[in-house]
Design an enzyme around this catalytic site. Structure first.
Site, PDB file in Angstrom:
ATOM      1  CG  ASP A   1      -6.445  11.158  -6.473  1.00 51.86           C
ATOM      2  OD1 ASP A   1      -5.826  11.763  -5.581  1.00 51.86           O
ATOM      3  OD2 ASP A   1      -7.045  11.740  -7.402  1.00 51.86           O
TER       4      ASP A   1
ATOM      5  CE1 TYR B   1      -8.830   8.485 -15.107  1.00 50.51           C
ATOM      6  CE2 TYR B   1      -6.568   9.224 -15.298  1.00 50.51           C
ATOM      7  CZ  TYR B   1      -7.873   9.465 -14.948  1.00 50.51           C
ATOM      8  OH  TYR B   1      -8.220  10.703 -14.450  1.00 50.51           O
TER       9      TYR B   1
ATOM     10  N   GLY C   1      -9.633   5.168  -6.166  1.00 50.47           N
ATOM     11  CA  GLY C   1      -8.401   4.391  -6.284  1.00 50.47           C
ATOM     12  C   GLY C   1      -7.299   4.894  -5.376  1.00 50.47           C
TER      13      GLY C   1
ATOM     14  CG  ASP D   1      -1.785   1.136   1.410  1.00 50.76           C
ATOM     15  OD1 ASP D   1      -1.605   2.154   0.705  1.00 50.76           O
ATOM     16  OD2 ASP D   1      -2.695   1.050   2.250  1.00 50.76           O
TER      17      ASP D   1
HETATM   18  P1  ADP Z   1      -5.676   5.422 -12.654  1.00 53.32           P
HETATM   19  O1  ADP Z   1      -6.865   6.345 -12.645  1.00 53.32           O
HETATM   20  O2  ADP Z   1      -4.381   6.157 -12.978  1.00 53.32           O
HETATM   21  O3  ADP Z   1      -5.891   4.200 -13.478  1.00 53.32           O
HETATM   22  P2  ADP Z   1      -6.199   3.967 -10.125  1.00 53.32           P
HETATM   23  O4  ADP Z   1      -6.069   4.517  -8.757  1.00 53.32           O
HETATM   24  O5  ADP Z   1      -7.566   3.579 -10.602  1.00 53.32           O
HETATM   25  O6  ADP Z   1      -5.493   5.032 -11.103  1.00 53.32           O
HETATM   26  O7  ADP Z   1      -5.265   2.682 -10.255  1.00 53.32           O
HETATM   27  C1  ADP Z   1      -3.871   2.730 -10.406  1.00 53.32           C
HETATM   28  C2  ADP Z   1      -3.254   1.540  -9.662  1.00 53.32           C
HETATM   29  O8  ADP Z   1      -3.164   1.870  -8.272  1.00 53.32           O
HETATM   30  C3  ADP Z   1      -4.061   0.227  -9.734  1.00 53.32           C
HETATM   31  O9  ADP Z   1      -3.158  -0.847  -9.954  1.00 53.32           O
HETATM   32  C4  ADP Z   1      -4.672   0.153  -8.338  1.00 53.32           C
HETATM   33  O10 ADP Z   1      -4.909  -1.203  -7.952  1.00 53.32           O
HETATM   34  C5  ADP Z   1      -3.551   0.751  -7.519  1.00 53.32           C
HETATM   35  N1  ADP Z   1      -3.859   1.174  -6.141  1.00 53.32           N
HETATM   36  C6  ADP Z   1      -5.052   1.455  -5.561  1.00 53.32           C
HETATM   37  N2  ADP Z   1      -4.868   1.783  -4.263  1.00 53.32           N
HETATM   38  C7  ADP Z   1      -3.527   1.675  -4.008  1.00 53.32           C
HETATM   39  C8  ADP Z   1      -2.705   1.855  -2.846  1.00 53.32           C
HETATM   40  N3  ADP Z   1      -3.210   2.221  -1.673  1.00 53.32           N
HETATM   41  N4  ADP Z   1      -1.357   1.647  -2.984  1.00 53.32           N
HETATM   42  C9  ADP Z   1      -0.816   1.298  -4.169  1.00 53.32           C
HETATM   43  N5  ADP Z   1      -1.536   1.118  -5.288  1.00 53.32           N
HETATM   44  C10 ADP Z   1      -2.877   1.306  -5.203  1.00 53.32           C
END
Ligand code: ADP
Length: 170
Positions: A34, A121, A32, A10
């Site tokens: 963000d 995305y 996500g 994470d």
């Molecule tokens: P995008 O809009 O750029 O596609 P997302 O947040 O939907 O961004 O996903 C980007 C990646 O981040 C995905 O592989 C998702 O599983 C991952 N992700 C989500 N939460 C976390 C976290 N707490 N730490 C690391 N990666 C994460």
């Protein structure tokens, strides 16, 4: 070999100089990774982001980390995958490069990235992972001030792709 590592984890828990946020152009939070970063950093992060007036896809902006263990957050809006015909690959490369340039300018020696654009995305993971490790390796070869970059993957399938992309570099 460039100093790139791939871990399962994470990103909000990592005590590094900078973590990267896969943001959107508003920089005002989203779902996500963000959403997770904003929740963990607390409301001061959103307050600083409001002063930045957004960010273009492929560019990056830096804030403090507030309640995160990381000192800084580097926010970059990745490209939304459409069909590959809209400059998505060049924009993703630009995200990684812009984040690393900001890290260098702010004295960050350790930087952790999430898998930019491969969540909502929908950027294909195989292409995205190759672009990420290739761009990071090229940057590190010219910028020894950054000691270590990690890809922090949230699930095993994502990690497997980044492991493979890194092995292909060798
Ligand atoms: P995008 O809009 O750029 O596609 P997302 O947040 O939907 O961004 O996903 C980007 C990646 O981040 C995905 O592989 C998702 O599983 C991952 N992700 C989500 N939460 C976390 C976290 N707490 N730490 C690391 N990666 C994460």
């Amino acid at each position: 070999m460039p100093n790139i590592e791939v871990i399962l984890g994470d990103i909000t828990k990592q005590a590094v100089d900078a973590i990267v946020n896969a943001a959107n152009c508003s920089l005002l939070g989203g779902g996500g990774v963000d959403g997770a970063i904003h929740r963990a950093a607390g409301p001061e992060l959103l307050a600083e982001c409001r002063t930045l007036h957004g960010c273009e896809t492929g560019k990056a902006k830096i804030t403090k980390g507030y309640r995160l263990p990381a000192k800084y957050v580097i926010h970059t809006p990745g490209p939304v995958w459409q069909s590959g015909g809209y400059g998505e690959e060049a924009l993703l490369r630009s995200c990684y490069r812009s984040c690393l340039e900001l890290a260098s300018q702010n004295g960050c020696e350790t930087v952790d990235f999430p898998s930019i654009s491969t969540g909502v995305y929908h950027f294909p993971l195989e292409k995205a992972s190759r672009i990420a490790v290739g761009t990071i390796a090229a940057y590190l070869a010219e910028h020894p001030e950054i000691r270590r970059v990690r890809m922090v993957c949230f699930d095993a399938r994502t990690k497997a792709h980044y492991d493979r992309a890194l092995a292909e570099l060798a």
